[in-house]
Design a protein around this motif. Structure first.
Motif, PDB file in Angstrom:
ATOM      1  N   ILE A  97       6.480  -1.833  -1.822  1.00 47.62           N
ATOM      2  CA  ILE A  97       5.995  -1.189  -0.597  1.00 47.62           C
ATOM      3  C   ILE A  97       6.852  -1.599   0.601  1.00 47.62           C
ATOM      4  CG2 ILE A  97       4.105  -1.487   1.076  1.00 47.62           C
ATOM      5  CD1 ILE A  97       2.147  -0.896  -1.158  1.00 47.62           C
ATOM      6  N   CYS A 141      -1.065  -6.438   1.278  1.00 49.98           N
ATOM      7  CA  CYS A 141      -0.909  -5.934  -0.080  1.00 49.98           C
ATOM      8  C   CYS A 141      -0.817  -7.084  -1.080  1.00 49.98           C
ATOM      9  CB  CYS A 141       0.329  -5.044  -0.165  1.00 49.98           C
ATOM     10  SG  CYS A 141       0.429  -4.184  -1.730  1.00 49.98           S
ATOM     11  N   LEU A 174      -0.653   3.759  -0.756  1.00 49.82           N
ATOM     12  CA  LEU A 174      -0.026   3.539   0.551  1.00 49.82           C
ATOM     13  C   LEU A 174       0.082   4.874   1.272  1.00 49.82           C
ATOM     14  CD1 LEU A 174       1.812   1.729   2.497  1.00 49.82           C
ATOM     15  CD2 LEU A 174       3.738   2.636   1.159  1.00 49.82           C
ATOM     16  N   LEU A 211      -3.436   1.126   3.736  1.00 46.28           N
ATOM     17  CA  LEU A 211      -3.448   0.684   2.344  1.00 46.28           C
ATOM     18  C   LEU A 211      -4.863   0.845   1.804  1.00 46.28           C
ATOM     19  CD1 LEU A 211      -1.478  -2.701   2.256  1.00 46.28           C
ATOM     20  CD2 LEU A 211      -0.917  -0.658   0.939  1.00 46.28           C
TER      21      LEU A 211
END
Lengths: 144, 120, 123
Positions: A16, A37, A55, A64
């Motif tokens: 991410i 995350c 995401l 998120l």
């Protein structure tokens, strides 16, 4: 859950992070989303048999979503308390389960919503606002 | 140097302090109970982020001079109670492991230059 | 302090990032518990850890740490080294323990990182 899945912890966060950097998202936002995350996928690996992390990147915010069909969280107030942990010993021996996961997610998000039903699973939405769009607020409550 | 002196210089807050005269022979850092079991030496001050109740058991078994809980959440009350019961010195600090190790290392080496708590 | 000095002071082997040894590290953070690293509020720090797992490298990456120094003579498995190489995270390994490593670096002037205070968390 077995210690096996824990080996993958951090794989989603780092992926991410790369995506957000490529999209030109502000470094401070990337860092906060990365931390949220990391904590979220750690929880999924320790406590559930798997889950989904989504995401969403907007002009004004990054969101998120975490969703799992795990055991759920019995006490939503306790879990927000720094140091409270129900992590098994094997997780602690791997450097996890210090009881700072949910508090750290909440602290790094501008908006943090946690819904959980014991025996059914847990869903979390964490929002980080971009450039001067900061807005404070969080909620945690039963049911979803 | 004894535990009381170490506590004073490092500015540690006692949670259980049954043996302030215990001699501090060295330092050890780990957050893993298994490592502390395997590698800590008797008389060591153990610096850790770990707040598990078993920290007390490991400190007792390994005859450590004190346990220093580095910055982090308050441990559950039963951890301090168990330490008192077992005669284990348990103290906490708002400083992180790196800083505590740095200052204790200097202190045990007799280097006065690196004791920020002692300066003005 | 430059990474080169970190390696010299702790007599560390450089596993990845040999070309990055002139990189300056401002601060140090010692931890095995990764959640503590995730509460560091600064970047460009040296992560000193006894963990040789992939997660330790990934935490360093997410936190924009300058490098990872592994203590106690532990050597990460090849995939971990390969990952660090690809992610551009210098990976160093020393035989010394965490206490001595932090002690030596602190005495050479490496300062501790700041953390988010626990009292800042909701509870």
């Amino acid at each position: 859950m077995s210690p096996g899945a824990i080996a993958d912890v951090g794989a989603v966060s780092t992926q991410i992070r790369r995506i957000l950097r490529e999209l030109g998202v502000e470094p401070e936002v990337v860092r906060r989303v990365g931390i949220i995350c990391f904590e979220g996928e750690t929880n999924i690996a320790i406590f559930t048999k798997g889950g989904r992390i989504t995401l969403m990147v907007w002009d004004d915010r990054v969101e998120l979503f975490f969703a799992d069909n795990g055991p759920g969280i019995e006490d939503l107030e306790l879990v927000r308390r720094p140091g409270y942990s129900t992590a098994p010993d094997w997780a602690r021996e791997l450097g996890f389960g210090a009881g700072m996961g949910i508090p750290n997610m909440e602290k790094n998000a501008d908006t943090f919503v946690l819904r959980s039903r014991p025996g059914k699973g847990t869903a979390i939405r964490a929002t980080v606002w971009r450039k001067g769009n900061e807005r404070q607020g969080s909620s945690a409550g039963p049911g979803a | 140097m004894n535990a009381r002196e170490v506590a004073r210089v490092l500015g540690l807050e006692p949670l259980a302090f049954p043996h302030p005269e215990a001699e501090v022979g060295g330092g050890f850092c780990s957050d893993l109970l298994s490592r502390a079991m395997a590698e800590a030496s008797p008389g060591d001050a153990w610096i850790t982020y770990q707040r598990h109740l078993n920290v007390v058991a490991v400190a007792k078994l390994k005859e450590l001079s004190l346990v220093i809980l580095a910055r982090g959440p308050e441990p559950e009350p039963e951890v301090a109670a168990r330490a008192e019961e077992e005669g284990v010195n348990l103290l906490r600090s708002d400083d992180g492991m790196f800083e505590l190790a740095g200052r204790l290392y200097a202190l045990l080496a007799g280097d006065p230059e690196t004791h920020p708590a002692e300066r003005g | 302090m430059k990474l080169r000095e970190v390696a010299e002071v702790t007599q560390a082997e450089v596993l990845t990032g040999r070309e990055l040894l002139e990189r300056e590290v401002d601060k140090g953070c010692g931890a095995d518990l990764l959640s503590d690293v995730l509460s560091v509020v600064e970047e460009n720090f040296l992560l000193v850890t006894g963990m040789v797992t992939l997660q330790a490298v990934r935490v360093a990456e997410v936190m924009n740490a300058a490098a990872v120094l592994i203590v106690r003579g532990k050597r990460p498995l090849e995939p971990v080294i390969a990952y660090a190489e690809e992610a551009g995270i210098p990976l160093l390994a020393t035989q010394k323990g965490m206490f001595e490593t932090c002690g030596l670096l602190y005495s050479r002037g490496l300062r501790p990182t700041r953390f988010r205070r626990v009292s800042e968390y909701a509870g």
